[in-house]
Design a protein around this motif. Sequence first.
Motif, mmCIF file in Angstrom:
data_model
loop_
_atom_site.group_PDB
_atom_site.id
_atom_site.type_symbol
_atom_site.label_atom_id
_atom_site.label_comp_id
_atom_site.label_asym_id
_atom_site.label_seq_id
_atom_site.Cartn_x
_atom_site.Cartn_y
_atom_site.Cartn_z
ATOM 1 N N THR A 114 0.831 -1.210 0.000
ATOM 2 C CA THR A 114 0.000 0.000 0.000
ATOM 3 C C THR A 114 0.864 1.257 0.000
ATOM 4 O OG1 THR A 114 -1.743 -1.186 1.173
ATOM 5 C CG2 THR A 114 -1.844 1.217 1.220
ATOM 6 N N ALA A 115 1.949 1.238 0.759
ATOM 7 C CA ALA A 115 2.824 2.416 0.833
ATOM 8 C C ALA A 115 3.432 2.746 -0.524
ATOM 9 C CB ALA A 115 3.923 2.187 1.868
ATOM 10 N N TYR A 116 3.983 1.739 -1.201
ATOM 11 C CA TYR A 116 4.605 2.033 -2.504
ATOM 12 C C TYR A 116 3.551 2.470 -3.508
ATOM 13 C CZ TYR A 116 3.429 -1.658 -5.888
ATOM 14 O OH TYR A 116 2.785 -2.438 -6.806
ATOM 15 N N MET A 117 2.350 1.858 -3.434
ATOM 16 C CA MET A 117 1.313 2.181 -4.411
ATOM 17 C C MET A 117 0.767 3.592 -4.216
ATOM 18 S SD MET A 117 -0.141 0.997 -7.131
ATOM 19 C CE MET A 117 -0.199 -0.803 -7.184
ATOM 20 N N LEU A 118 0.644 4.022 -2.971
ATOM 21 C CA LEU A 118 0.167 5.388 -2.717
ATOM 22 C C LEU A 118 1.131 6.414 -3.301
ATOM 23 C CD1 LEU A 118 -1.155 5.079 0.959
ATOM 24 C CD2 LEU A 118 -2.540 5.404 -1.106
ATOM 25 N N ILE A 119 2.412 6.226 -3.053
ATOM 26 C CA ILE A 119 3.405 7.172 -3.576
ATOM 27 C C ILE A 119 3.478 7.102 -5.098
ATOM 28 C CG2 ILE A 119 5.865 7.693 -3.662
ATOM 29 C CD1 ILE A 119 4.470 8.729 -1.150
ATOM 30 N N LEU A 120 3.406 5.901 -5.647
ATOM 31 C CA LEU A 120 3.393 5.779 -7.103
ATOM 32 C C LEU A 120 2.153 6.441 -7.681
ATOM 33 C CD1 LEU A 120 4.411 4.704 -9.814
ATOM 34 C CD2 LEU A 120 3.296 2.510 -9.271
ATOM 35 N N GLY A 121 0.994 6.194 -7.059
ATOM 36 C CA GLY A 121 -0.239 6.803 -7.531
ATOM 37 C C GLY A 121 -0.173 8.314 -7.521
ATOM 38 N N GLU A 122 0.326 8.874 -6.435
ATOM 39 C CA GLU A 122 0.473 10.328 -6.326
ATOM 40 C C GLU A 122 1.362 10.872 -7.448
ATOM 41 O OE1 GLU A 122 1.415 12.853 -2.517
ATOM 42 O OE2 GLU A 122 3.311 12.162 -3.381
ATOM 43 N N THR A 123 2.453 10.179 -7.725
ATOM 44 C CA THR A 123 3.410 10.639 -8.733
ATOM 45 C C THR A 123 2.827 10.524 -10.137
ATOM 46 O OG1 THR A 123 5.153 9.858 -7.243
ATOM 47 C CG2 THR A 123 5.802 10.450 -9.484
ATOM 48 N N LEU A 124 2.087 9.451 -10.399
ATOM 49 C CA LEU A 124 1.439 9.310 -11.696
ATOM 50 C C LEU A 124 0.384 10.399 -11.907
ATOM 51 C CD1 LEU A 124 1.031 5.427 -11.813
ATOM 52 C CD2 LEU A 124 2.518 6.797 -13.290
ATOM 53 N N ILE A 125 -0.302 10.775 -10.832
ATOM 54 C CA ILE A 125 -1.284 11.870 -10.922
ATOM 55 C C ILE A 125 -0.578 13.171 -11.292
ATOM 56 C CG2 ILE A 125 -2.891 13.299 -9.595
ATOM 57 C CD1 ILE A 125 -3.526 10.701 -7.969
ATOM 58 N N GLU A 126 0.556 13.429 -10.643
ATOM 59 C CA GLU A 126 1.323 14.644 -10.931
ATOM 60 C C GLU A 126 1.776 14.707 -12.390
ATOM 61 O OE1 GLU A 126 3.338 14.887 -6.438
ATOM 62 O OE2 GLU A 126 4.535 14.300 -8.189
ATOM 63 N N MET A 127 1.996 13.536 -12.978
ATOM 64 C CA MET A 127 2.557 13.469 -14.332
ATOM 65 C C MET A 127 1.538 13.002 -15.367
ATOM 66 S SD MET A 127 6.280 11.768 -13.513
ATOM 67 C CE MET A 127 6.712 11.824 -15.261
ATOM 68 N N LYS A 128 0.259 13.005 -15.035
ATOM 69 C CA LYS A 128 -0.722 12.383 -15.923
ATOM 70 C C LYS A 128 -0.811 13.053 -17.285
ATOM 71 C CE LYS A 128 -4.934 14.787 -14.401
ATOM 72 N NZ LYS A 128 -6.322 14.551 -13.947
ATOM 73 N N ASP A 129 -0.501 14.344 -17.348
ATOM 74 C CA ASP A 129 -0.547 15.039 -18.637
ATOM 75 C C ASP A 129 0.520 14.529 -19.606
ATOM 76 O OD1 ASP A 129 -2.638 16.520 -17.697
ATOM 77 O OD2 ASP A 129 -1.424 18.277 -17.184
ATOM 78 N N LYS A 130 1.517 13.815 -19.097
ATOM 79 C CA LYS A 130 2.588 13.286 -19.937
ATOM 80 C C LYS A 130 2.349 11.813 -20.302
ATOM 81 C CE LYS A 130 5.742 16.530 -17.768
ATOM 82 N NZ LYS A 130 6.785 16.745 -16.766
ATOM 83 N N LEU A 131 1.215 11.292 -19.858
ATOM 84 C CA LEU A 131 0.873 9.905 -20.144
ATOM 85 C C LEU A 131 -0.207 9.838 -21.220
ATOM 86 C CD1 LEU A 131 0.624 8.600 -16.455
ATOM 87 C CD2 LEU A 131 2.598 8.423 -17.989
ATOM 88 N N GLU A 132 -0.543 8.635 -21.622
ATOM 89 C CA GLU A 132 -1.684 8.381 -22.493
ATOM 90 C C GLU A 132 -2.595 7.385 -21.785
ATOM 91 O OE1 GLU A 132 -0.394 7.059 -26.322
ATOM 92 O OE2 GLU A 132 0.991 8.734 -26.612
ATOM 93 N N GLY A 133 -3.868 7.334 -22.194
ATOM 94 C CA GLY A 133 -4.771 6.355 -21.628
ATOM 95 C C GLY A 133 -5.073 6.598 -20.153
ATOM 96 N N LYS A 134 -5.334 5.509 -19.441
ATOM 97 C CA LYS A 134 -5.728 5.609 -18.040
ATOM 98 C C LYS A 134 -4.968 4.587 -17.183
ATOM 99 C CE LYS A 134 -10.516 6.918 -19.166
ATOM 100 N NZ LYS A 134 -11.937 6.525 -19.041
ATOM 101 N N VAL A 135 -4.838 4.945 -15.919
ATOM 102 C CA VAL A 135 -4.313 4.028 -14.906
ATOM 103 C C VAL A 135 -5.414 3.805 -13.879
ATOM 104 C CG1 VAL A 135 -2.533 3.587 -13.183
ATOM 105 C CG2 VAL A 135 -1.988 4.953 -15.222
ATOM 106 N N VAL A 136 -5.721 2.554 -13.602
ATOM 107 C CA VAL A 136 -6.701 2.217 -12.564
ATOM 108 C C VAL A 136 -5.962 1.516 -11.428
ATOM 109 C CG1 VAL A 136 -8.717 0.830 -11.974
ATOM 110 C CG2 VAL A 136 -8.642 2.064 -14.150
ATOM 111 N N ILE A 137 -5.945 2.164 -10.262
ATOM 112 C CA ILE A 137 -5.275 1.591 -9.090
ATOM 113 C C ILE A 137 -6.300 0.833 -8.263
ATOM 114 C CG2 ILE A 137 -3.929 2.054 -7.013
ATOM 115 C CD1 ILE A 137 -2.922 4.602 -8.339
#
Length: 400
Positions: A114-137
């Motif tokens: 849970t700890a690694y996923m929360l931090i990863l999720g937060e970081t992916l949110i910060e960078m979502k404009d540089k991604l394509e598609g969607k991430v479902v956690i």
Amino acid sequence: MTEVSVKEELLKRLEEKNDRMIEIRRYLHAHPELSFKEDKTAKYIQDFYKEKECDVRANVGGNGVVVTIDSGKPGKTIGIRADFDALPITEETDLPFASQNPGVMHACGHDGHTAYMLILGETLIEMKDKLEGKVVILHQHAEEVPPGGAISMIADGALDGVDNVFGIHVMSEMESGKIFYRPGNVQTGRSYFKVTINGVGGHGSSPHKAKDAIVAASHFVVTLQSVVSRALSPFDVGSITIGNFDGKGSFNVIKDKVTLEGDVRSMSDEAQATIEREVRAKLDGISAMFGVTYDLDYKNDYPVLYNDPEITEFGVNVLRNTDIPELTGVEMCEPQPPSEDFAYYAKERPSMFFYVGATPENGKAYPHHNPKFDIDEKSLMISAKAMGAIVVDYLKGSSK
């Protein structure tokens, strides 16, 4: 900015949050909650995402939390899963952040997931404009107790629109610094049965007037040992364990009833079905042989965990071709004996479940579900970077 530099930026941002990641893990470790009772943990996860640019669904299939990160661009949807329940175990680690809930412990690493996923999720949110598609956690509750949280989350729509799912488990007895994987069937399916043998009670001096449930049940235990050796192919894997034989009574009284509980593990759906059929057949035989009846409760709870070979090859290639300084190797491992309800996601979508070595730095590796269980916290950053790299490469060009 190129896609390659997107991954490099993600990994750099994760490194900057290492202390927070460990802090979250230690907080969760100190505040464990049992399966299906993780109300405060679920609320903690929900609160973490407040004010962040993502969609949060709470109470998914129970205490599950589903977070959707939408880049705003067309593309595929990747699911990434982390479980967050603990176990009914009294902790014996003497860690400064040991469990504050008596009789409950994170003895399987779900706090780290849970700890690694929360931090990863937060970081992916910060960078979502540089991604394509969607991430479902998929923040999943109740992995430890059947029927598990995965199946109810799926029924509640957690995988709607998701193309593939990836998951990680930290492993205390696997070498820290390495990632391990295996395509195909990788973890056993699990079944549970409870059977009551009903005989006729009597006095020890007059056995001819009774139907001895203990004798019948004992023969059942012995005859079960032929199931794996004679009913399964030599190329298949299975095991049957009788973990409870409740035959206690007075020394001179013939029991009228005995209850047994058994654990079944198998490495294919076919073996799982064969063992169930054989258990029922053996009980029919025992019933006829000893003139007893039986009541059987048989449940196939977790399926065999199957790693899709193509998706697994993709994930392995990403891991081997990403510069993760903490990662010293990516190796194929043997199949793992425990069962895992990630298997339900893998039945619905082609998926990959892999392992991050987490032997503590002091070299004292206690198995999962042991009261002295602990992990090397470096495994958290490896997990975050590994899953982050897979997300970026998976979504790269996914709109084409």
